[in-house]
Design an enzyme around this catalytic site. Structure first.
Site, PDB file in Angstrom:
ATOM      1  N   ASP A  12       0.792  -1.243   0.000  1.00 42.39           N
ATOM      2  CA  ASP A  12       0.000   0.000   0.000  1.00 42.39           C
ATOM      3  C   ASP A  12       0.826   1.296   0.000  1.00 42.39           C
ATOM      4  O   ASP A  12       0.520   2.238   0.756  1.00 42.39           O
ATOM      5  CB  ASP A  12      -0.963   0.017   1.203  1.00 42.39           C
ATOM      6  CG  ASP A  12      -1.958  -1.141   1.185  1.00 42.39           C
ATOM      7  OD1 ASP A  12      -1.896  -1.957   0.267  1.00 42.39           O
ATOM      8  OD2 ASP A  12      -2.789  -1.225   2.112  1.00 42.39           O
ATOM      9  N   LYS A 110      -7.171  -4.695  -3.143  1.00 45.05           N
ATOM     10  CA  LYS A 110      -7.909  -5.280  -2.014  1.00 45.05           C
ATOM     11  C   LYS A 110      -8.783  -4.212  -1.381  1.00 45.05           C
ATOM     12  O   LYS A 110      -8.479  -3.027  -1.483  1.00 45.05           O
ATOM     13  CB  LYS A 110      -6.926  -5.851  -0.986  1.00 45.05           C
ATOM     14  CG  LYS A 110      -6.002  -4.795  -0.403  1.00 45.05           C
ATOM     15  CD  LYS A 110      -5.002  -5.380   0.564  1.00 45.05           C
ATOM     16  CE  LYS A 110      -4.094  -4.317   1.145  1.00 45.05           C
ATOM     17  NZ  LYS A 110      -4.756  -3.317   1.998  1.00 45.05           N
ATOM     18  N   CYS A 155      -1.897  -2.995   7.619  1.00 40.14           N
ATOM     19  CA  CYS A 155      -1.835  -3.870   6.447  1.00 40.14           C
ATOM     20  C   CYS A 155      -0.554  -4.698   6.368  1.00 40.14           C
ATOM     21  O   CYS A 155      -0.584  -5.840   5.920  1.00 40.14           O
ATOM     22  CB  CYS A 155      -2.081  -3.057   5.189  1.00 40.14           C
ATOM     23  SG  CYS A 155      -3.802  -2.452   5.130  1.00 40.14           S
TER      24      CYS A 155
HETATM   25  C1  VGL Z   1      -4.520   0.574   5.807  1.00 43.70           C
HETATM   26  C2  VGL Z   1      -6.081   1.442   7.240  1.00 43.70           C
HETATM   27  C3  VGL Z   1      -7.041   1.372   6.262  1.00 43.70           C
HETATM   28  C4  VGL Z   1      -3.109   0.152   5.577  1.00 43.70           C
HETATM   29  C5  VGL Z   1      -5.479   0.492   4.810  1.00 43.70           C
HETATM   30  O1  VGL Z   1      -2.662   0.115   4.411  1.00 43.70           O
HETATM   31  O2  VGL Z   1      -2.416  -0.139   6.582  1.00 43.70           O
HETATM   32  N1  VGL Z   1      -4.838   1.028   7.013  1.00 43.70           N
HETATM   33  N2  VGL Z   1      -6.742   0.891   5.053  1.00 43.70           N
END
Ligand code: VGL
Ligand code: ZN
Length: 204
Positions: A12, A110, A155
């Protein structure tokens, strides 16, 4: 060069998780150069991309009166509610422009189902619905994962915990990850990863 049975999974590294983004992680952009360099060591590189529809159930804005960073009962367990972030197709959902995309062999999206969040790159937050990553890695003969990215305590940690649960060896590059760290979440995630057999680098 790492072995053919090793993959780097970059979690991410998107604009919304970097400074200036909707769910900015402190220092999120500091790790990009190091991750770009690390990619050159691996013959298999996977990127995950948080990718939510507008009105996603993990957004506080979808729950009248709920504040960002509060908890909600989601049916599959407690779900933290976040500011709107990584909306599919938006600039915030794009990878940080400094991230080298050329080495990526798989870009795994995702979190695209409205009722279920997905922290882990392997399973959605109901812990049952698979993303397909496990089968892809096995088909490639991958047995060992190195994980890095954003955010360490959500994540990255959930992905690493699923990896060891599925029988992969997993190491997390803490130096190439950054945390949201709310209410002790980073310490808790590191303790859970250590207990589960995830190797943390450097050792905290
Ligand atoms: C994430 C919170 C919400 C992450 C993704 O990538 O850690 N955290 N969505
Ligand atoms: Zn998200």
């Amino acid at each position: 060069m790492r072995g053919e049975n090793e993959a780097l999974v970059v979690i991410d590294l998107q604009n919304d998780f970097c400074p200036g983004g909707a769910l900015a992680v402190q220092g999120g952009d500091e790790i990009i150069a190091g991750i770009n360099a690390l990619m050159a060591e691996f013959s298999c590189v996977v990127l995950s991309q948080d990718w939510h529809p507008p009105g996603h159930s993990s957004f506080a804005s979808s729950h009248p009166g709920a504040a960002p960073f509060s908890q909600s009962e989601a049916g599959y367990g407690l779900q933290t509610l976040w500011p709107d972030h990584c909306i599919a197709g938006s600039r915030g959902a794009e990878f940080h422009p400094g991230l080298d995309l050329q080495p990526a062999q798989l870009i795994l999206r995702k979190g695209f189902r409205r009722p279920i969040d997905s922290y882990s790159a392997f399973y959605e937050n109901d812990r049952v619905t698979g993303t397909g990553l496990e089968a892809w890695l096995r088909a490639r003969g991958i047995e060992k994962l190195t994980l890095a990215g954003l955010a360490t305590d959500f994540c990255v940690a959930w992905s690493a915990l699923d990896a060891v649960r599925l029988g992969f060896a997993a190491e997390v590059r803490l130096d190439l990850s950054r945390a949201i760290d709310q209410q002790g979440s980073l310490d808790a995630a590191c303790a859970a990863m250590t207990k589960a057999g995830v190797r943390l680098i450097p050792q905290p």
